[in-house]
Motif scaffolding. Structure first.
Motif, PDB file in Angstrom:
ATOM      1  N   SER A   1     -23.519 -17.318 -16.286  1.00 25.65           N
ATOM      2  CA  SER A   1     -22.566 -18.257 -16.095  1.00 25.65           C
ATOM      3  C   SER A   1     -21.407 -18.443 -15.057  1.00 25.65           C
ATOM      4  CB  SER A   1     -21.626 -17.219 -17.427  1.00 25.65           C
ATOM      5  OG  SER A   1     -21.136 -16.163 -17.136  1.00 25.65           O
ATOM      6  N   ALA A   2     -20.228 -19.132 -15.152  1.00 24.63           N
ATOM      7  CA  ALA A   2     -19.051 -18.716 -14.018  1.00 24.63           C
ATOM      8  C   ALA A   2     -18.386 -17.874 -13.790  1.00 24.63           C
ATOM      9  CB  ALA A   2     -17.712 -20.421 -14.115  1.00 24.63           C
ATOM     10  N   GLN A   3     -18.426 -16.761 -15.170  1.00 23.47           N
ATOM     11  CA  GLN A   3     -17.739 -15.394 -15.106  1.00 23.47           C
ATOM     12  C   GLN A   3     -19.337 -14.674 -14.373  1.00 23.47           C
ATOM     13  OE1 GLN A   3     -17.032 -14.305 -18.808  1.00 23.47           O
ATOM     14  NE2 GLN A   3     -16.143 -12.289 -18.276  1.00 23.47           N
ATOM     15  N   SER A   4     -20.143 -14.657 -14.922  1.00 22.07           N
ATOM     16  CA  SER A   4     -21.112 -14.040 -13.871  1.00 22.07           C
ATOM     17  C   SER A   4     -21.111 -14.251 -12.758  1.00 22.07           C
ATOM     18  CB  SER A   4     -22.364 -13.448 -15.087  1.00 22.07           C
ATOM     19  OG  SER A   4     -23.592 -15.077 -15.114  1.00 22.07           O
ATOM     20  N   ARG A   5     -21.311 -15.159 -12.366  1.00 23.82           N
ATOM     21  CA  ARG A   5     -21.608 -15.225 -11.057  1.00 23.82           C
ATOM     22  C   ARG A   5     -20.251 -15.293 -10.314  1.00 23.82           C
ATOM     23  NH1 ARG A   5     -26.128 -18.970  -9.091  1.00 23.82           N
ATOM     24  NH2 ARG A   5     -27.725 -18.450 -10.189  1.00 23.82           N
ATOM     25  N   ALA A   6     -19.688 -15.754 -10.207  1.00 25.91           N
ATOM     26  CA  ALA A   6     -18.208 -15.349  -9.708  1.00 25.91           C
ATOM     27  C   ALA A   6     -17.576 -14.308  -8.869  1.00 25.91           C
ATOM     28  CB  ALA A   6     -16.490 -14.952 -11.142  1.00 25.91           C
ATOM     29  N   SER A   7     -16.849 -15.165  -7.563  1.00 31.23           N
ATOM     30  CA  SER A   7     -16.760 -14.680  -6.407  1.00 31.23           C
ATOM     31  C   SER A   7     -16.462 -13.269  -6.013  1.00 31.23           C
ATOM     32  CB  SER A   7     -16.976 -15.514  -5.214  1.00 31.23           C
ATOM     33  OG  SER A   7     -15.137 -15.862  -5.914  1.00 31.23           O
ATOM     34  N   ARG A   8     -15.375 -12.934  -7.284  1.00 27.29           N
ATOM     35  CA  ARG A   8     -14.653 -11.186  -6.937  1.00 27.29           C
ATOM     36  C   ARG A   8     -15.462 -10.530  -7.132  1.00 27.29           C
ATOM     37  NH1 ARG A   8      -9.682 -12.950  -9.638  1.00 27.29           N
ATOM     38  NH2 ARG A   8      -9.380 -10.536  -8.492  1.00 27.29           N
TER      39      ARG A   8
END
Ligand code: FE
Ligand code: CA
Length: 568
Positions: free
Chosen positions: A348-355
């Motif tokens: 998800s966008a969360q699991s792949r978030a850059s930070r």
């Protein structure tokens, strides 16, 4: 306190996050003067141990050694004549006791090369951590302790080669996940008979659950003797229960160990200061401090790793000459919370978030710097979480374990980018946690199936967690169809043995057919080789050819196990 002095963690000082509890009071509450106590453990008043002070033999938990350097090694023991006592004091009086130690060339101690005294403090559970110096590089030694009229069992250890010296070979084993109730530690009995230079433990050394709260598929064969620990006394008793196992003691006494933890040393799937099922951070950090202290008390770790409240520095380098440098990682203490909750999820966008971070910013800087400046032929990451991408879904639904590196996608990408662009020499990732053997080609970019291989990952199965296990050959076919970079999968118990030379890395998956009864034999299920300068796994002899003998009920069992994997 040096441990705190070089602390630089994302989110700042965790004590500062405790709000209403001031730091000094917190340290007192958590019984966490350990670092201060250890740092101040220089000269002390000798107080002879009266023979009457110990009601029975104090070395029941055996001896251990660890974190070897060219001329130094840590020697460990803990005085505990009654290790299972409820108060966590091991049957010891509430005062400092002096312990004598000796190091010799021979098992009979005719040629003693070093001896001394060390204090065992009640504040540290009467554990003893001696950093013996002045030894010779790449040598085998024997050691023992004495307290009052009692002498400990004899341990065997070794120093490592000096940096800059040509080293012909290294043989080591790695292990993880030893749920006491799930099976006997027969694998450790076999490991103790191997000819090894080192043992690396990748975590889940204890499990925190109460009796029969986490059950092996075939049923539990031993029992936790206390309810789930949350305080120091409880964690000490749990460590003592595990450490009282004769096979585990034999493996500790046979070789120096390099240890790191995963989640169950504190609580299943915790992340930094966040407990599995929520609750206040103040409460969880107090629990974490108790768990970390008990871990330190039972492991052959340096002063460098002594806990300060809820913080403990475990990430470090163990160098075996210039042949192999082990970067020992801590992927629990500083990580972001699991994305989208624990368990298996689509990315998800969360699991792949850059930070997102698995290691924390400070440990990541340290790791990349160490890899970039490394003089080692083999650059080893000794860590917990499954590193390669692993799609555990079915059909068009791609599912990933949010507790593994797949849930920290950007953090993995930063490491892979660095390895590829800086041409880090021969990276090898060692992994625990998932209670199964795997061999993976690590790709430069998992989003691109044509991406090149940049590293090898060897995932070691559990010593006992999950019970007997099985060979799961059909599951292997299913997994490999979805994950072509996975080269091997096996669900039996055991440990992994690695033989390393400047030209070649060989990994043998050592398995036992059962852990629900004692006395299982050991065999090599599969062997993989990596040639230096040529990333990518090569299957070698030593394993049987795959067969299609698995039954459909085995496949069902495999699916059920895959579903449970998130709880491991
Ligand atoms: Fe585990
Ligand atoms: Ca785990």
């Amino acid at each position: 306190m040096s441990v705190r002095g070089n602390w630089d963690r994302r989110g700042g000082d965790p004590i500062g996050r405790l709000g209403s509890i001031d730091r000094r009071r917190f340290l007192r509450l958590s019984g966490a003067g350990a670092a201060a106590l250890v740092a101040g453990a220089g000269p002390y008043t000798e107080r002879a141990l009266a023979a009457s002070a110990l009601t029975s033999y104090p070395f029941r938990l055996g001896v251990a050694s660890g974190d070897p350097r060219p001329t130094e090694v840590v020697l460990w023991t803990r005085l505990a004549p009654r290790p299972h006592d409820e108060d966590g004091r091991g049957g010891m009086p509430a005062r400092k006791v002096d312990v004598r130690w000796e190091v010799a060339h021979d098992e009979a101690f005719r040629q003693v090369v070093a001896r001394g005294r060390a204090p065992a403090y009640p504040e540290l559970g009467h554990s003893v951590h001696v950093e013996v110096g002045g030894l010779r590089p790449a040598r085998r030694y024997f050691y023992r302790f004495k307290a009052g009229a009692d002498t400990s069992p004899v341990g065997r250890t070794s120093t490592v080669p000096q940096l800059g010296r040509a080293v012909r070979e290294l043989t080591f084993a790695f292990a993880s996940c030893q749920q006491f109730e799930h099976g006997y530690y027969t694998a450790y009995r076999h490991m103790a008979r191997e000819d090894l230079d080192l043992v690396v433990h990748l975590g889940d050394y204890i499990y925190e659950y109460g009796p029969n709260r986490y059950n092996a598929p075939g049923g539990n064969v031993r029992r936790h003797n206390s309810r789930e620990p949350t305080k120091l006394a409880g964690y000490r008793r749990r460590h003592a229960l595990y450490r009282d196992d004769s096979n585990l003691k034999a493996a500790h006494a046979a070789f120096p160990w390099v240890v790191t933890w995963d989640d169950h040393e504190v609580e299943n799937n915790y992340a930094d200061d966040i407990a599995q099922h929520g609750g206040s951070r103040e409460y969880f950090l107090r629990r974490r401090a108790a768990a970390y202290q008990a871990y330190y008390e039972h492991m052959p770790l340096r002063r460098f790793s002594a806990p300060a409240g809820p913080d403990m520095r475990l990430f470090r380098t163990i160098a075996y000459g210039d042949l192999a440098h082990f970067r020992v990682l801590d992927t629990r203490q500083y990580r972001d919370d699991q994305a989208s909750g624990d368990g298996q999820k689509p990315s998800s966008a969360q699991s792949r978030a850059s930070r997102r971070t698995m290691t924390g910013a400070s440990q990541e800087r340290w790791l990349l710097g160490a890899l970039g400046g490394s003089s080692a032929r083999w650059n080893v990451l000794a860590q917990q979480a499954f590193f390669a991408e692993l799609d555990l879904g079915s059909g068009s639904s791609r599912q990933f374990n949010m507790d593994a590196w797949d849930g920290y996608w950007a953090a993995r990408r930063r490491i892979l980018d660095y390895i590829a662009t800086r041409r880090v020499r021969n990276p090898v990732v060692l992994t625990g946690d998932v209670h199964a053997n795997w061999a993976n080609d690590v790709l430069r970019n998992f989003d691109d199936p044509d991406s090149r291989v940049v590293a090898a990952e060897f995932v070691g199965t559990s010593i006992s967690s999950g019970g007997d296990g099985s060979d799961q050959r059909l599951e292997t076919q299913r997994i490999r169809a979805r994950n072509p970079h996975v080269r091997f999968f096996n669900g039996q118990r055991g440990y992994v043995r690695c033989h390393v030379t400047p030209e070649r890395w060989r990994t043998d998956y050592r398995v036992v057919p059962y852990v629900s009864r004692r006395g299982a034999p050991v065999s090599t299920r599969a062997t993989f080789v990596v040639e230096a300068g040529r990333p990518g796994l090569q299957r070698a002899g030593g394993g049987r050819a795959p067969s299609a003998a698995a039954t459909s009920s085995e496949v069902e069992g495999d699916r059920a196990r895959a579903q449970r994997r998130a709880d491991e």
